[in-house]
Design an enzyme around this catalytic site. Structure first.
Site, PDB file in Angstrom:
ATOM      1  N   GLU A   1      -6.523  50.498  -4.425  1.00 32.64           N
ATOM      2  CA  GLU A   1      -7.786  51.175  -4.118  1.00 32.64           C
ATOM      3  C   GLU A   1      -7.520  52.301  -3.112  1.00 32.64           C
ATOM      4  OE1 GLU A   1     -10.090  47.944  -2.549  1.00 32.64           O
ATOM      5  OE2 GLU A   1      -9.718  46.769  -4.357  1.00 32.64           O
TER       6      GLU A   1
ATOM      7  N   GLU B   1      -9.478  43.625  -6.925  1.00 30.78           N
ATOM      8  CA  GLU B   1      -8.165  43.188  -6.411  1.00 30.78           C
ATOM      9  C   GLU B   1      -7.421  42.318  -7.415  1.00 30.78           C
ATOM     10  OE1 GLU B   1     -10.970  43.039  -4.648  1.00 30.78           O
ATOM     11  OE2 GLU B   1     -10.608  44.432  -2.995  1.00 30.78           O
TER      12      GLU B   1
ATOM     13  N   PHE C   1      -6.595  45.209   2.629  1.00 36.18           N
ATOM     14  CA  PHE C   1      -6.559  44.186   3.678  1.00 36.18           C
ATOM     15  C   PHE C   1      -6.096  42.856   3.080  1.00 36.18           C
ATOM     16  CE2 PHE C   1      -9.523  47.379   5.169  1.00 36.18           C
ATOM     17  CZ  PHE C   1      -9.120  47.557   6.475  1.00 36.18           C
TER      18      PHE C   1
ATOM     19  N   ASP D   1      -6.813  40.063   3.834  1.00 39.14           N
ATOM     20  CA  ASP D   1      -7.946  39.147   3.765  1.00 39.14           C
ATOM     21  C   ASP D   1      -8.525  39.040   2.348  1.00 39.14           C
ATOM     22  OD1 ASP D   1      -8.704  39.231   7.042  1.00 39.14           O
ATOM     23  OD2 ASP D   1      -7.763  41.014   6.211  1.00 39.14           O
ATOM     24  N   PHE D   2      -8.232  40.050   1.497  1.00 40.30           N
ATOM     25  CA  PHE D   2      -8.804  40.047   0.142  1.00 40.30           C
ATOM     26  C   PHE D   2      -7.966  39.216  -0.837  1.00 40.30           C
ATOM     27  CE2 PHE D   2     -10.239  44.678   1.204  1.00 40.30           C
ATOM     28  CZ  PHE D   2     -11.131  44.181   2.146  1.00 40.30           C
ATOM     29  N   ILE D   3      -6.938  38.541  -0.352  1.00 41.34           N
ATOM     30  CA  ILE D   3      -6.031  37.825  -1.255  1.00 41.34           C
ATOM     31  C   ILE D   3      -6.740  36.731  -2.032  1.00 41.34           C
ATOM     32  CG2 ILE D   3      -5.264  36.187   0.537  1.00 41.34           C
ATOM     33  CD1 ILE D   3      -3.106  37.655  -2.286  1.00 41.34           C
TER      34      ILE D   3
ATOM     35  N   HIS E   1     -11.409  41.221   8.016  1.00 42.34           N
ATOM     36  CA  HIS E   1     -10.432  42.315   7.873  1.00 42.34           C
ATOM     37  C   HIS E   1      -9.356  42.255   8.951  1.00 42.34           C
ATOM     38  CE1 HIS E   1     -14.125  43.785   5.922  1.00 42.34           C
ATOM     39  NE2 HIS E   1     -13.323  44.480   5.120  1.00 42.34           N
TER      40      HIS E   1
END
Lengths: 368, 342
Positions: free
Chosen positions: B29, B71, B94, B96-98, B140
């Site tokens: 992104e 993602e 980030f 955190d988006f995993i 984040h």
């Protein structure tokens, strides 16, 4: 009454800062001119700062462990009779004279295209027939810091990064001493240098001999530091260990064999070399050179019988405690060759006995 | 040598590898940044923090792919492209988006080599920003390297500066397995000397930044800097610390850690992540299991608390380990002069 500043020295063109690792004389101790005052390390070199005046060490300003720019006031020497207030005034108004290496254009590596490769070199000083310094296996131009820093004050000095080393391209087409001598002649052509004094260390010493034999008209004098090419023996374990080492601590152990004083191998020096070895192409270049240097356990290039044919002044310098190439190779050379064996030095006299090397080098240049 | 920021070092690593190897592609992104906007600007920013700036201009839309906000599709595309011959660098933005890509990373990319009997390789890199300190709040700011370290089949890289970041990222791109490359977002502007040329740092080789006889401090990423600061302060009162940066949590250079603890007898592990089932507990367990006889004092852990990263600036600052907390942990097990603390 004079007050003398002790400042962070600049060893070679690339040194920007140094770390004080020991004060050898305490505050209040007296010193003579030339006496060792403090131990200092840069990322490349470790050495001592000598007193430039006799007197009493009145101040040690920079603490052990601190890293400061070149030219910074480290301490103060003055006669015992000088007032403390005068010393404080001197310290308070002191201005470093030398510019840091990074701000000085002439200290930056230059590059030139020769034989289809990009060569990097350090050039300093002006005038005279240029002195070209050729490093050894795994070395680089900056390793001549103590030499270029001194002789560059009097004349044009060029320290080259051989192909595969330093900032030069990491391609080695033919790693033989003979082919490397041809390559350096090409480098001299590219810089428009018709004639040069050559000084070479170890593998670079062999290359310098090769150039003197191939192009005698191009060489004004030859100073060889523990060169290859004068006998069979060489420490293959060192060479293979240097090529194999991937971790800094492993390399540190290997590098200790280079010096008589093993304390000169600092973690910073080993880290610098490990960083060079990680560059794309460096490892294959070292492997190619190693294969070309050795014939089994012996040296491949042999110039001993040809040294007498060189008509310009030749000096051979060897550290008495060299553990890489035996100092015995300096025995029985033709009478035309000046031989100096330096006590207390290992394979790196340009670091461990820089003052003596500078003296011999200047005398050899003067004889030409 | 020129000083470069970690942002520039990472950009150079991607650029040099894309020039060297046409199979290297970049997707994520905003990696092109600003492309297609009303101002007709291509490549305006290059990622939310500018790391990929200029790559779209040089390599074009065929190799720098600005994706929709999906993602799971970014990671699934990268895993598929990798297994069929490309070397994708997929940016998660980030870390955190995993959560929405767990299947693509943990169950697909990490397992291909194993599931296909060693006949498939998955040379992909997942880049992501990690860490607290930028007032970016709980969703984040996390440090999730422990999650990835837990999964066999993934290599996990957590660089602590510009020099290491460039060499480790080039190594990651050339590696034939999936590599998770975590960039601490508070370190992008920190500068170090970085060569212009390409170079590689092998995985599983710790960096010993400082050697001392009294205590071993093991730390990652931004915590390495804080540990060095603590070690410098401790030296002033006569406590000499060894500081080890493992660089990669998987593989982990267990030898360097165990050899150092054998010399010092004391261990402090510093980790910005939450404390449970973490890198810190992993290293502590390693030493308790295989180095117990060397220990002269309890192992100490300096970590974030078991809580989300707070948004309130004062609470966020209190949450992140710092030099003072590291010094306090060391002083709880060693007193000046190198003896055990009472």
């Amino acid at each position: 009454m004079t007050i003398t500043a002790v400042t962070m020295p600049r060893w070679g063109l690339t040194m920007e800062e140094g770390t004080v690792t020991a004060w050898l004389v305490p505050v209040g101790g007296s010193v003579n001119v030339g006496q060792e005052l403090a131990e200092v390390e840069s990322s490349k070199l470790a050495g001592t700062v000598e007193a430039t005046a006799g007197g009493v060490v009145r101040r040690t300003i920079i603490e052990v462990g601190a890293t400061v720019p070149v030219g910074t006031l480290l301490g103060v020497i003055a006669d015992a009779s000088v007032d403390d207030a005068e010393i404080d005034a001197f310290v308070g108004t002191f201005k470093p004279v030398e510019v840091a290496a990074g701000e000085d254009e002439s200290s930056k590596p230059k590059s030139v295209e020769a034989g289809g490769l990009r060569w990097s070199y350090l050039r300093s000083g002006e005038g005279g027939v240029p002195l070209v310094l050729i490093h050894g296996f795994g070395g680089d131009a900056a390793g001549w810091g103590f030499i270029q820093g001194t002789i560059g004050a009097d004349q044009d000095v060029i320290a080259v990064d051989l192909p595969g080393h330093g900032n030069s391209e990491k391609t080695i087409r033919d790693g033989s001493i003979d082919a490397q001598a041809d390559a350096v002649i090409g480098f001299l052509d590219a810089l428009g240098i018709d004639k040069a004094h050559l000084a070479g260390h170890s593998m670079g010493g062999g290359i310098a001999i090769g150039i003197a034999l191939k192009a005698p008209g191009r060489v004004a004098s030859l100073t060889l530091l523990a060169p290859v090419g004068l006998g069979d023996g060489i420490n293959t374990e060192y060479l293979k260990g240097f090529v194999a080492a991937r971790k800094r601590r492993d390399l540190e152990i290997v590098l200790r064999q280079l010096f008589a004083n093993e304390a000169l191998v600092t973690p910073a020096l080993a880290e610098e070399i490990i960083r060079y070895k990680r560059l794309d192409g460096a490892q294959p270049a070292l492997e190619t050179l190693l294969a070309a240097l050795l014939n089994g356990q012996a040296q491949r290039a042999q110039y001993r019988d040809k040294l007498g044919a060189i008509k310009v002044p030749v000096a051979v310098i060897w550290g008495a405690q060299d553990r890489i190439i035996p100092p015995e190779h300096a025995v029985g050379l033709p009478a035309s060759v000046r031989v100096e064996t330096l006590a207390g030095s290992g394979h790196m006299p340009q670091v461990e006995a820089a003052d003596q090397v500078n003296k011999i080098l200047r005398e050899t240049i003067a004889k030409a | 040598m020129a000083k470069k920021s970690m942002r520039t070092a990472i950009n150079e690593a991607i650029r040099l590898e894309m020039r060297r190897d046409p199979t290297v592609i970049l997707l994520g992104e905003d990696v092109a940044g600003g492309q297609g906007g009303s101002a007709d600007v291509n490549d305006a920013f290059g990622g939310v923090l500018g790391v990929t700036k200029g790559l779209y201009t040089e390599f074009g839309p065929g190799r720098v792919i600005d994706t929709p906000i999906t993602e799971s599709a970014i990671m699934g595309t990268a895993a598929g492209a990798a297994v069929s011959g490309l070397r994708p660098i997929a940016e998660l933005m980030f870390v955190d988006f995993i959560g929405v890509c767990f299947d693509q990373i943990f169950n697909q990319a990490a397992k291909f080599r194993y599931m296909f009997g060693g006949k498939a390789q998955t040379p992909m890199v997942m880049r992501a920003m990690t860490g607290a300190g930028l007032r970016a709040a709980a969703q984040h700011s996390q440090s999730l390297h422990g999650l990835f370290t837990m999964v066999p089949g993934l290599k996990v890289v957590v660089p602590s500066g510009a020099y290491d970041a460039k060499g480790l990222l080039i190594e990651a791109i050339r590696d034939n397995d999936p590599v998770i490359f975590l960039e601490h977002k508070a370190m992008y502007d920190l500068e170090e000397e970085v060569p212009d040329e390409a170079y590689t740092i092998p995985f599983g080789e710790a960096n010993v930044l400082r050697e001392g006889k009294d205590v071993t401090i093991v730390a990652l990423a931004r915590m390495v800097r804080f540990s060095m600061e603590a070690a410098a302060n401790l030296a002033k009162i006569g406590i000499e610390a060894t500081v080890i940066d493992p660089r990669t949590t998987s593989p982990l250079d267990t030898d360097t850690i165990l050899e150092s603890v054998a010399e010092t007898g004391r261990l402090v592990v510093v980790d910005e992540a939450n404390p449970r089932c973490s890198f810190a507990t992993d290293v502590a367990a390693l030493v308790a299991d295989q180095g117990f006889k060397s220990l002269k004092a309890p192992i100490r852990l300096v970590t974030a608390p078991h809580s989300p990263v707070p948004f309130a600036p004062n609470l966020e600052d209190a949450y992140i380990p710092n030099a003072a907390k590291i010094e306090a942990a060391v002083l709880s097990i060693v007193s000046a002069g190198g003896r055990n603390a009472a």
